[in-house]
Design an enzyme around this catalytic site. Structure first.
Site, short mmCIF file in Angstrom:
data_model
loop_
_atom_site.label_atom_id
_atom_site.label_comp_id
_atom_site.label_asym_id
_atom_site.label_seq_id
_atom_site.Cartn_x
_atom_site.Cartn_y
_atom_site.Cartn_z
N LYS A 10 1.04 4.70 6.75
CA LYS A 10 0.46 5.51 5.86
C LYS A 10 1.19 6.99 6.07
O LYS A 10 1.87 7.14 6.90
CB LYS A 10 -0.94 5.74 6.07
N SER A 42 0.72 -1.30 0.22
CA SER A 42 -0.02 0.11 -0.11
C SER A 42 0.79 1.36 -0.01
O SER A 42 0.28 2.18 -0.36
CB SER A 42 -0.89 -0.02 1.25
#
Length: 319
Positions: free
Chosen positions: A201, A130
């Site tokens: 993230k 990701s």
């Protein structure tokens, strides 16, 4: 008739007369000739010199003998015996001493490691794609836990590691008890694997920011300022395939992955109870370095892409 008295000896007794009597000089110089020694000589010999004594030479021999016993082989033999006993015990004592030192050193190292994991830095492994190409699956990160420890806040562009429980994941129904508390403590200090609740993230919006996207072909905007993320995104990815318009609550973060087409991030949790926002209190730290594999070594500095949004709101200028 003569009135001259015979001369007295030094002790007051009459001096012996006659041819058989030794002269004064003979008495003084030859005490071993059968004449009783004077008081001074008797004291010098001591009580040992009784009948049958060998005379001064015997006394001297005895004293020399004692000196020899004191300085010679007698004490050397005792020292040797003591050294022998000590050497017989030394191997066992030395082994136990080394074992104690090793255990103490191991305990100190473990204690220091726990302190470092709990308060300074902690390693993590990247579980998914990701965050490509910034981070790749299997990369080992060092997370700086001091980045936000003293009143600092995450800033736009920071790569953060956080616990998604309550924001990206529902809180698990764990029974209260000692076991649950120990597992929680173990996760905090790094003794227990973080599990599936920990995410990595990039921070796009901070508390007070308005973050928007018009969908494919349009950049992300922060407080109305377009952000050029072309140097960060996975090749071929759009800034967002989903249109959204959110205002980040105080103390919360809006986070997204760099591989936008493969990242489940704040966009995927819109409409859920947490709204996709991550509490700052859930941030474990800032991902500071990639340390493994060697070919991926990198210093994860804050990129310049978000500089344009500085000073437009939120708390970005405080961190």
């Amino acid at each position: 008739m003569s009135t001259h008295e015979p001369p007295a000896d030094r002790d007051g007794r009459p001096a012996p007369t006659g041819a058989d009597s030794p002269t004064r000089s003979a008495v003084v110089s030859a005490p071993d000739a059968g004449v009783a020694p004077r008081a001074g000589e008797a004291v010098g010999r001591g009580p040992q010199d009784g009948p049958g004594a060998a005379g001064p030479s015997s006394t001297s021999d005895r004293v020399d003998g004692l000196d020899g016993a004191a300085d010679g082989d007698g004490l050397d033999d005792a020292d040797g015996a003591a050294d022998g006993d000590a050497s017989d015990e030394a191997p066992g004592e030395g082994g136990r001493s080394r074992l104690r030192e090793l255990l103490l050193l191991t305990g100190i190292c473990l204690f220091v490691l726990l302190l470092v994991n709990a308060f300074v830095a902690r390693p993590f492994s990247v579980p998914s794609e990701s965050m490509e190409n910034t981070l790749r699956p299997g990369d080992r990160l060092i997370v700086n836990k001091l980045s936000y420890a003293f009143g600092g806040h995450p800033r736009r562009g920071d790569v953060v590691v956080f616990d998604g429980t309550g924001s990206f994941l529902r809180k698990p129904l764990e029974p209260a008890g000692l076991g649950t508390s120990l597992r929680s403590f173990g996760r905090e200090v790094g003794l227990v694997p973080a599990g599936d609740s920990v995410y990595v993230k990039r921070v796009v919006g901070i508390g007070g920011d308005r973050v928007t996207s018009a969908g494919p072909g349009h950049p992300i905007t922060v407080n109305g300022v377009p952000v050029d993320e072309s140097g960060l995104l996975f090749p071929g990815d759009e800034p967002s395939n989903v249109a959204f318009d959110v205002v980040v609550p105080p103390g919360k973060l809006w986070v997204m992955g760099d591989h936008r087409s493969a990242s489940r991030d704040s966009r995927d949790h819109l409409g859920e109870p947490g709204g996709g926002f991550v509490p700052e209190s859930k941030v474990i730290g800032r991902a500071a370095w990639v340390v493994y594999p060697v070919g991926h070594w990198a210093d994860l500095d804050r990129p310049d892409a978000y500089v344009a949004a500085e000073g437009t709101g939120g708390h970005g200028e405080q961190g």
